[in-house]
Design an enzyme around this catalytic site. Structure first.
Site, PDB file in Angstrom:
ATOM      1  N   GLU A  46      -2.419  -3.560   7.637  1.00 16.57           N
ATOM      2  CA  GLU A  46      -1.994  -3.152   6.293  1.00 16.57           C
ATOM      3  C   GLU A  46      -1.075  -1.950   6.476  1.00 16.57           C
ATOM      4  OE1 GLU A  46      -2.688  -5.127   3.841  1.00 16.57           O
ATOM      5  OE2 GLU A  46      -4.106  -6.286   5.034  1.00 16.57           O
ATOM      6  N   HIS A  91      -6.264  -8.781   1.313  1.00 14.36           N
ATOM      7  CA  HIS A  91      -5.449  -7.591   1.622  1.00 14.36           C
ATOM      8  C   HIS A  91      -6.269  -6.412   2.130  1.00 14.36           C
ATOM      9  CE1 HIS A  91      -1.962  -9.646   0.136  1.00 14.36           C
ATOM     10  NE2 HIS A  91      -2.400  -9.685  -1.109  1.00 14.36           N
TER      11      HIS A  91
HETATM   12  P1  AMP Z   1      -1.308  -8.634   3.912  1.00 13.34           P
HETATM   13  O1  AMP Z   1      -1.652  -8.769   5.351  1.00 13.34           O
HETATM   14  O2  AMP Z   1      -0.861  -9.893   3.274  1.00 13.34           O
HETATM   15  O3  AMP Z   1      -2.503  -8.027   3.239  1.00 13.34           O
HETATM   16  O4  AMP Z   1      -0.113  -7.627   3.762  1.00 13.34           O
HETATM   17  C1  AMP Z   1       0.262  -6.703   4.744  1.00 13.34           C
HETATM   18  C2  AMP Z   1       1.087  -5.620   4.094  1.00 13.34           C
HETATM   19  O5  AMP Z   1       2.222  -6.195   3.441  1.00 13.34           O
HETATM   20  C3  AMP Z   1       0.387  -4.833   3.009  1.00 13.34           C
HETATM   21  O6  AMP Z   1      -0.433  -3.802   3.531  1.00 13.34           O
HETATM   22  C4  AMP Z   1       1.574  -4.286   2.256  1.00 13.34           C
HETATM   23  O7  AMP Z   1       2.170  -3.199   2.932  1.00 13.34           O
HETATM   24  C5  AMP Z   1       2.541  -5.450   2.293  1.00 13.34           C
HETATM   25  N1  AMP Z   1       2.377  -6.297   1.100  1.00 13.34           N
HETATM   26  C6  AMP Z   1       1.618  -7.396   0.964  1.00 13.34           C
HETATM   27  N2  AMP Z   1       1.710  -7.913  -0.261  1.00 13.34           N
HETATM   28  C7  AMP Z   1       2.555  -7.109  -0.939  1.00 13.34           C
HETATM   29  C8  AMP Z   1       3.102  -7.096  -2.277  1.00 13.34           C
HETATM   30  N3  AMP Z   1       2.777  -8.031  -3.175  1.00 13.34           N
HETATM   31  N4  AMP Z   1       3.955  -6.108  -2.606  1.00 13.34           N
HETATM   32  C9  AMP Z   1       4.313  -5.156  -1.719  1.00 13.34           C
HETATM   33  N5  AMP Z   1       3.855  -5.122  -0.451  1.00 13.34           N
HETATM   34  C10 AMP Z   1       2.991  -6.069  -0.061  1.00 13.34           C
HETATM   35 MG    MG Z   2      -3.762  -8.127   5.226  1.00 12.42          MG
HETATM   36 MG    MG Z   3      -1.405  -9.903   6.896  1.00  5.95          MG
END
Ligand code: AMP
Ligand code: MG
Ligand code: MG
Length: 256
Positions: free
Chosen positions: A25, A184
């Protein structure tokens, strides 16, 4: 062991003793880009390559240097609290702690040539974009096992098909699994990715490397015939990973 593997519906031998499933993250803003983006949660889940079982888990929160105060959007998206990152470590230390955890968790496994491990994520962003960018930006050297990886989307497609770009949660559900935990949250994302990996292995799909960083370009220099460009050692040789190190230093001794 054979009985266990049969009971778990496995049997296809994989090329790796362990898979290390990571899901970073990072700092973020709503509807925009943050620069430089920084990792704030560094989780990893160790999966046994023979059985698909989760054998250990690791997590460190990481304190961002450039945008130390998380946006409300980021806190709500990831569930990470300001005090989590305030009490976090620097990325170089998180890499070192992760490396120590991994060595301890895999000690005694593998054969005399060592432990065969591969890092896994959902997508290419974690290793190709995020970790690579931040390490370059801050001058942090990372262990070379992060330079090639398995994007689980690829074996997922082989196991379950499906054309569109499903997200991790959709993929988990498409594989017939319940989503566990909070989307997330890095550790929950990594745990669910590990469960999906196990499910894909049960479907007898061979898990192979899907992506890697391009090797550095060869150094173009005027050279005397018969001499090596850099005093005898190969310009393409990966940097050695230091095994013994004092706590509090980065994995390769170069602080950001
Ligand atoms: P995830 O592994 O999908 O939880 O996402 C990894 C990182 O991507 C998160 O910690 C955010 O920095 C970025 N991220 C994910 N989804 C979003 C979103 N909808 N808007 C902005 N940044 C995002
Ligand atoms: Mg994640
Ligand atoms: Mg991810």
């Amino acid at each position: 062991m054979a009985a266990i593997m049969a009971a778990r519906g496995q049997g296809l031998e994989q090329d790796f003793d362990f898979f290390v499933v990571v899901d970073f993250e990072a700092t973020c803003v709503k509807d925009g880009r943050i620069f430089p983006q920084e990792i704030i949660e560094f989780p990893a889940v160790l999966v046994d390559g023979a059985t698909g079982r989760i054998v250990s888990a690791f997590r460190r929160y990481v304190r961002p240097k450039h945008h130390p105060v998380l946006t409300q959007f980021c806190r709500e998206l990831t569930g990470i609290r300001q005090e989590d990152v305030d009490g976090g470590v620097e990325l170089g230390d998180a890499l070192w702690l992760h490396d120590s955890w991994l060595k301890a968790a895999t000690a005694g496994a593998g054969n005399k040539r060592g432990v065969r491990l591969a890092v896994v994520t959902w997508g290419d962003w974690d290793y190709r974009t995020m970790l690579e960018f931040e390490c370059r930006f801050k001058g942090i050297e990372k262990p070379s096992y992060f330079d090639q990886w398995i994007n689980l989307r690829v074996p997922f497609q082989a196991a379950l098909g499906g054309g569109g770009r499903v997200n991790l949660q959709e993929a988990v559900r498409a594989a017939g699994l319940d989503w566990e935990g909070r989307l997330h949250c890095g550790l929950d994302d990594a745990l669910n990715t590990a469960r999906l990996l196990d499910e894909i292995m049960r479907r007898r799909v061979k898990i192979t490397i899907t992506g890697s960083l391009a090797p550095p370009p060869p150094i173009q220099q005027k050279q005397q015939p018969g001499t090596s460009p850099c005093g005898g050692s190969s310009a393409l040789a990966p940097p050695p990973i230091q095994q013994k190190q004092q706590p509090g230093t980065s994995p390769c001794g170069c602080s950001p």
